[in-house]
Scaffold this motif. Structure first.
Motif, mmCIF file in Angstrom:
data_model
loop_
_atom_site.group_PDB
_atom_site.id
_atom_site.type_symbol
_atom_site.label_atom_id
_atom_site.label_comp_id
_atom_site.label_asym_id
_atom_site.label_seq_id
_atom_site.Cartn_x
_atom_site.Cartn_y
_atom_site.Cartn_z
ATOM 1 N N CYS A 10 21.887 -18.144 15.779
ATOM 2 C CA CYS A 10 21.056 -17.011 16.186
ATOM 3 C C CYS A 10 19.586 -17.289 15.852
ATOM 4 O O CYS A 10 19.270 -17.784 14.772
ATOM 5 C CB CYS A 10 21.522 -15.745 15.475
ATOM 6 N N ILE A 11 18.694 -16.935 16.788
ATOM 7 C CA ILE A 11 17.256 -17.108 16.561
ATOM 8 C C ILE A 11 16.560 -15.781 16.258
ATOM 9 O O ILE A 11 15.346 -15.740 16.097
ATOM 10 C CB ILE A 11 16.580 -17.809 17.759
ATOM 11 N N GLY A 12 17.314 -14.686 16.197
ATOM 12 C CA GLY A 12 16.753 -13.391 15.814
ATOM 13 C C GLY A 12 15.877 -12.739 16.869
ATOM 14 O O GLY A 12 14.936 -12.025 16.538
ATOM 15 N N CYS A 13 16.198 -12.923 18.127
ATOM 16 C CA CYS A 13 15.366 -12.386 19.210
ATOM 17 C C CYS A 13 15.512 -10.877 19.397
ATOM 18 O O CYS A 13 14.665 -10.247 20.011
ATOM 19 C CB CYS A 13 15.655 -13.104 20.517
ATOM 20 N N ASN A 14 16.627 -10.285 18.940
ATOM 21 C CA ASN A 14 16.893 -8.847 18.999
ATOM 22 C C ASN A 14 17.381 -8.348 20.363
ATOM 23 O O ASN A 14 17.583 -7.166 20.547
ATOM 24 C CB ASN A 14 15.650 -8.057 18.559
ATOM 25 N N TYR A 15 17.582 -9.222 21.342
ATOM 26 C CA TYR A 15 18.014 -8.776 22.663
ATOM 27 C C TYR A 15 19.389 -8.129 22.638
ATOM 28 O O TYR A 15 19.636 -7.172 23.370
ATOM 29 C CB TYR A 15 18.013 -9.925 23.666
ATOM 30 N N CYS A 16 20.293 -8.635 21.819
ATOM 31 C CA CYS A 16 21.633 -8.044 21.745
ATOM 32 C C CYS A 16 21.560 -6.618 21.214
ATOM 33 O O CYS A 16 22.269 -5.737 21.692
ATOM 34 C CB CYS A 16 22.563 -8.905 20.893
ATOM 35 N N ALA A 19 20.419 -4.342 23.901
ATOM 36 C CA ALA A 19 21.460 -4.135 24.908
ATOM 37 C C ALA A 19 22.526 -3.145 24.442
ATOM 38 O O ALA A 19 23.030 -2.359 25.238
ATOM 39 C CB ALA A 19 22.113 -5.466 25.281
ATOM 40 N N TRP A 20 22.896 -3.180 23.161
ATOM 41 C CA TRP A 20 23.992 -2.329 22.661
ATOM 42 C C TRP A 20 23.851 -2.138 21.149
ATOM 43 O O TRP A 20 24.559 -2.778 20.368
ATOM 44 C CB TRP A 20 25.327 -2.947 23.038
ATOM 45 N N PRO A 21 22.954 -1.255 20.713
ATOM 46 C CA PRO A 21 22.715 -1.058 19.276
ATOM 47 C C PRO A 21 23.895 -0.463 18.507
ATOM 48 O O PRO A 21 23.894 -0.485 17.281
ATOM 49 C CB PRO A 21 21.495 -0.130 19.233
ATOM 50 N N GLU A 22 24.901 0.018 19.217
ATOM 51 C CA GLU A 22 26.069 0.553 18.529
ATOM 52 C C GLU A 22 27.023 -0.550 18.070
ATOM 53 O O GLU A 22 27.932 -0.295 17.278
ATOM 54 C CB GLU A 22 26.787 1.558 19.428
ATOM 55 N N ARG A 23 26.828 -1.779 18.555
ATOM 56 C CA ARG A 23 27.685 -2.894 18.161
ATOM 57 C C ARG A 23 26.887 -4.019 17.490
ATOM 58 O O ARG A 23 27.444 -4.835 16.783
ATOM 59 C CB ARG A 23 28.405 -3.442 19.405
ATOM 60 N N TRP A 24 25.554 -4.047 17.698
ATOM 61 C CA TRP A 24 24.711 -5.114 17.177
ATOM 62 C C TRP A 24 23.583 -4.555 16.331
ATOM 63 O O TRP A 24 23.029 -3.506 16.639
ATOM 64 C CB TRP A 24 24.108 -5.913 18.335
ATOM 65 N N GLN A 25 23.220 -5.282 15.295
ATOM 66 C CA GLN A 25 22.043 -4.935 14.496
ATOM 67 C C GLN A 25 21.446 -6.217 13.928
ATOM 68 O O GLN A 25 22.086 -7.264 13.933
ATOM 69 C CB GLN A 25 22.379 -3.960 13.377
ATOM 70 N N MET A 26 20.216 -6.114 13.453
ATOM 71 C CA MET A 26 19.551 -7.274 12.867
ATOM 72 C C MET A 26 19.678 -7.189 11.347
ATOM 73 O O MET A 26 19.503 -6.121 10.765
ATOM 74 C CB MET A 26 18.080 -7.319 13.265
ATOM 75 N N SER A 27 19.962 -8.300 10.735
ATOM 76 C CA SER A 27 20.093 -8.368 9.288
ATOM 77 C C SER A 27 18.707 -8.395 8.646
ATOM 78 O O SER A 27 17.856 -9.202 9.029
ATOM 79 C CB SER A 27 20.855 -9.633 8.884
ATOM 80 N N LYS A 28 18.484 -7.530 7.683
ATOM 81 C CA LYS A 28 17.227 -7.546 6.935
ATOM 82 C C LYS A 28 17.185 -8.734 5.988
ATOM 83 O O LYS A 28 16.126 -9.176 5.586
ATOM 84 C CB LYS A 28 17.056 -6.245 6.170
ATOM 85 N N ARG A 29 18.354 -9.261 5.661
ATOM 86 C CA ARG A 29 18.445 -10.383 4.722
ATOM 87 C C ARG A 29 17.955 -11.689 5.333
ATOM 88 O O ARG A 29 17.152 -12.407 4.739
ATOM 89 C CB ARG A 29 19.892 -10.536 4.247
ATOM 90 N N ASP A 30 18.431 -12.012 6.551
ATOM 91 C CA ASP A 30 18.059 -13.303 7.129
ATOM 92 C C ASP A 30 17.493 -13.221 8.550
ATOM 93 O O ASP A 30 17.184 -14.241 9.151
ATOM 94 C CB ASP A 30 19.234 -14.274 7.102
#
Length: 73
Positions: A10-16, A19-30
């Motif tokens: 993962c490159i952390g682009c946030n597109y996922c 597209a669907w924030p109820e199944r995907w989120q970005m980790s604050k850790r990495d």
């Protein structure tokens, strides 16, 4: 339906997440995506989800610039 993600690539682009924030989120850790409800299996994370989520997760997979999201029946 099963979602598989190769999170280490993962490159952390946030597109996922867009597209669907109820199944995907970005980790604050990495700064990489997290498959909500996903379980680690070796080098990947997987989640069994309902068919009603298909179109949203397919959008996430299509938006991913590094093609690390897989949708299987």
């Amino acid at each position: 339906m099963k979602i598989t993600i190769y999170r280490s690539k993962c490159i952390g682009c946030n597109y996922c997440v867009e597209a669907w924030p109820e199944r995907w989120q970005m980790s604050k850790r990495d700064g990489k995506c997290v498959l909500i409800g996903g379980k680690k299996k070796g080098q990947v994370y997987q989640a069994e989800v309902g068919e009603y989520e298909r179109k949203y997760n397919e959008r996430a997979a299509e938006a991913c610039p590094v093609n690390i999201i897989r949708i299987n029946d």
